[in-house]
Every structure is written in structure tokens, then in C-alpha cells.
Design a protein around this motif. Sequence first.
Motif, short mmCIF file in Angstrom:
data_model
loop_
_atom_site.label_atom_id
_atom_site.label_comp_id
_atom_site.label_asym_id
_atom_site.label_seq_id
_atom_site.Cartn_x
_atom_site.Cartn_y
_atom_site.Cartn_z
N GLY A 193 2.43 -8.28 -5.40
CA GLY A 193 2.96 -9.36 -4.58
C GLY A 193 4.04 -8.93 -3.61
O GLY A 193 4.41 -9.70 -2.72
N LEU A 194 4.56 -7.73 -3.77
CA LEU A 194 5.61 -7.22 -2.88
C LEU A 194 5.04 -6.05 -2.09
O LEU A 194 4.75 -5.00 -2.64
CB LEU A 194 6.82 -6.78 -3.71
N ILE A 195 4.87 -6.26 -0.78
CA ILE A 195 4.18 -5.28 0.06
C ILE A 195 5.16 -4.70 1.07
O ILE A 195 5.76 -5.44 1.88
CB ILE A 195 2.99 -5.92 0.79
N LEU A 196 5.33 -3.38 1.05
CA LEU A 196 6.24 -2.69 1.95
C LEU A 196 5.50 -2.11 3.15
O LEU A 196 4.35 -1.69 3.02
CB LEU A 196 6.98 -1.55 1.22
N PRO A 197 6.15 -2.09 4.31
CA PRO A 197 5.53 -1.46 5.49
C PRO A 197 5.69 0.06 5.42
O PRO A 197 6.35 0.59 4.50
CB PRO A 197 6.36 -2.04 6.64
N GLU A 198 5.12 0.78 6.37
CA GLU A 198 5.13 2.25 6.33
C GLU A 198 6.52 2.84 6.45
O GLU A 198 6.77 3.96 5.99
CB GLU A 198 4.24 2.82 7.44
N GLY A 199 7.47 2.14 7.08
CA GLY A 199 8.81 2.67 7.26
C GLY A 199 9.74 2.49 6.09
O GLY A 199 10.89 2.94 6.11
N ILE A 200 9.27 1.81 5.03
CA ILE A 200 10.08 1.57 3.83
C ILE A 200 9.27 1.96 2.60
O ILE A 200 8.08 1.65 2.51
CB ILE A 200 10.49 0.08 3.74
N VAL A 201 9.90 2.66 1.66
CA VAL A 201 9.19 3.13 0.46
C VAL A 201 9.94 2.71 -0.80
O VAL A 201 11.14 2.44 -0.76
CB VAL A 201 9.01 4.67 0.47
N PHE A 202 9.20 2.65 -1.90
CA PHE A 202 9.82 2.41 -3.21
C PHE A 202 10.45 3.72 -3.71
O PHE A 202 9.83 4.78 -3.68
CB PHE A 202 8.79 1.95 -4.24
N VAL A 203 11.69 3.63 -4.19
CA VAL A 203 12.32 4.74 -4.89
C VAL A 203 12.15 4.54 -6.39
O VAL A 203 11.92 5.48 -7.15
CB VAL A 203 13.82 4.83 -4.53
N GLU A 204 12.27 3.28 -6.78
CA GLU A 204 12.07 2.91 -8.19
C GLU A 204 11.42 1.54 -8.22
O GLU A 204 11.90 0.61 -7.57
CB GLU A 204 13.41 2.88 -8.92
N ASN A 205 10.33 1.42 -8.95
CA ASN A 205 9.58 0.17 -8.97
C ASN A 205 9.22 -0.18 -10.41
O ASN A 205 8.35 0.45 -11.02
CB ASN A 205 8.32 0.30 -8.12
N ASN A 206 9.90 -1.19 -10.94
CA ASN A 206 9.65 -1.62 -12.32
C ASN A 206 8.94 -2.97 -12.38
O ASN A 206 8.98 -3.66 -13.39
CB ASN A 206 10.98 -1.71 -13.09
N LEU A 207 8.28 -3.34 -11.28
CA LEU A 207 7.56 -4.62 -11.27
C LEU A 207 6.39 -4.56 -12.25
O LEU A 207 5.72 -3.53 -12.36
CB LEU A 207 7.04 -4.91 -9.87
N PRO A 208 6.15 -5.64 -13.00
CA PRO A 208 5.04 -5.65 -13.96
C PRO A 208 3.70 -5.34 -13.30
O PRO A 208 3.39 -5.85 -12.23
CB PRO A 208 5.06 -7.09 -14.51
N ILE A 209 2.92 -4.48 -13.95
CA ILE A 209 1.60 -4.09 -13.44
C ILE A 209 0.53 -4.87 -14.19
O ILE A 209 0.60 -5.05 -15.40
CB ILE A 209 1.38 -2.58 -13.60
N GLY A 210 -0.48 -5.30 -13.47
CA GLY A 210 -1.56 -6.06 -14.09
C GLY A 210 -1.25 -7.55 -14.09
O GLY A 210 -0.11 -7.98 -13.85
N GLN A 211 -2.26 -8.34 -14.36
CA GLN A 211 -2.11 -9.78 -14.30
C GLN A 211 -1.40 -10.32 -15.53
O GLN A 211 -1.79 -10.06 -16.66
CB GLN A 211 -3.48 -10.44 -14.14
#
Length: 277
Positions: free
Chosen positions: A80-98
Amino acid sequence: MNKITKASLALVVISIVILLSIFVQSLADEKEEYVTDQVISHIPIRADLGFPDEPILNRTVDITYTLNPLVDVKVNVSEGLILPEGIVFVENNLPIGQITLKKGKKYRYGAKIKTVDIGNWMVYASPGVYANVNVAFGGEVSTVWIQKVWKAKEPITRSRLKENITQEHHDIFMDITKNWLNEHDIQRSEKEEFNCTIISWPASRIHNVNIKCYGCEMLGYSNSKLYDKYYFAIEEDQHTNKTKIRNVYRWAYQTPSRYHQKPVCEEITVKGGENYE
């Protein structure tokens, strides 16, 4: 206290009750003018984004992603959180899967991001929230402007909720949703109702946000009974003249097992959207 006095008091009480009933009914009638916009109110989940720190070039900063479900809804938070090419995740703890988010609860998620290039970048949060991140002057200056869905509890008499979707827009969105249903091999209903409204738009050109977001609802009936309901969050980029489906939600009233009077809503993720000229 004699009988006449008692009878008089009884008449007074009855008169007060009748007057109160008339007053309450008049209030109820007044409220009918302030009905929530039906399409807006059917968005199954509200979203919000937060940037506690300025995302200047190459700085790792926190970002918050908040979800507030209006119904029990199955979603994939990480999609649900979509980043453009100029911004990247350094740390991503968002729940995976439905997972199932429960109605009335507020879910707050966090991640760390970094801007890796100078420019004007758009972060998307499902559904219908856009963060315009502008990094300029050698990367030392950044601004963030967030565009999100209007509050659903606005009275329908407000002029900005009265803007009509043109027939041309209605037909374009209808074709887009039909194409999506066909591509996903979803059986069409005997009778369909289709309505759209604007749920968010750029409030200022200063921020260079050129995206309007529309909410479109399709109700499908079979034998005069509600079969299923789809909600589409559709974005229209007025700079590139491209329109895409960002999110799709479905309430399945009829399943192989039985008919559901109150089905659980399920998000069908369309990461990145689907482009239509």
C-alpha cells in the motif's frame, strides 16, 4: 390532589411529549439535507502519511503510514505504500501478505526512507493519498505537501461536493473498470450501477501536484439481489494525461458457499496501477 388536577397534569405531560416528538422529527428531517456523499462514504479505509523530519538528499528519515478501517478489510499493507524512483526504503517493517484490519481500530506503521536524487517525487499511500516531496538547491532543501481524501462526514450541500463528473469522464472510468474486470476474468452481473466522484485533487499548483483521485463504485445485481460491490480508486495525472487504477476493493455478497449479508471487504492490490491513455 383531586382528579381534575391529575387530569390537567396528565394533559400537560402528553402535550410536552408530543411537542418533543415533533421537535426531534424536525431535527431528523433537517439532517436529511446533510447526508454523507454515498461514494465517499464507501471508501473502506482511510490512510494518512507523516514525515516527522525533512527528507533532504541522502538523509535517512522516518515515515509513518496510518490506516483506519471503516469495515473489516483484508489488505496487504506492504503493497500500500509505493515509493518513486528517487526515494528508497532503508528499513521497511510493514506487514507482508494479506492481513485483516478490524473496523474502528487505528493501525500505525513506520519505515525509514532516503531520498537518493534531487527532484520532485510523489509517494503514494493506499488509498488516495499522495505526498509530494520536492528536493532542491543541491539537496539541502526539501518540502513535503500531502494530498489526501476529504473527510466523508461533509454535508452534501457543500458546493465542492456538488461538482459533477462529466459524462466523458464517467464513460472513460466505466471503460477502465470494465477492462479491469475482463482482464481478471470476473463475471459481469445482470444489472450494474456505476457512480464516480472526486475524492481528492491538487489544492495548489505551487506544489506541482497534478493528480486528481476519483472514487468509483460498481454495484452488481443478480435476480434483483446485490451480488457484489467493487470500489475503484482511480488517479488521473493531468500532466501526462494518463489515468490508472490504483486500488480495487471487493465485497463478495454471493460466494459458492452461501449469500453473505455483511461480507468482509478485500483489497485487490494493483501495485503501480494500470495505465490507460
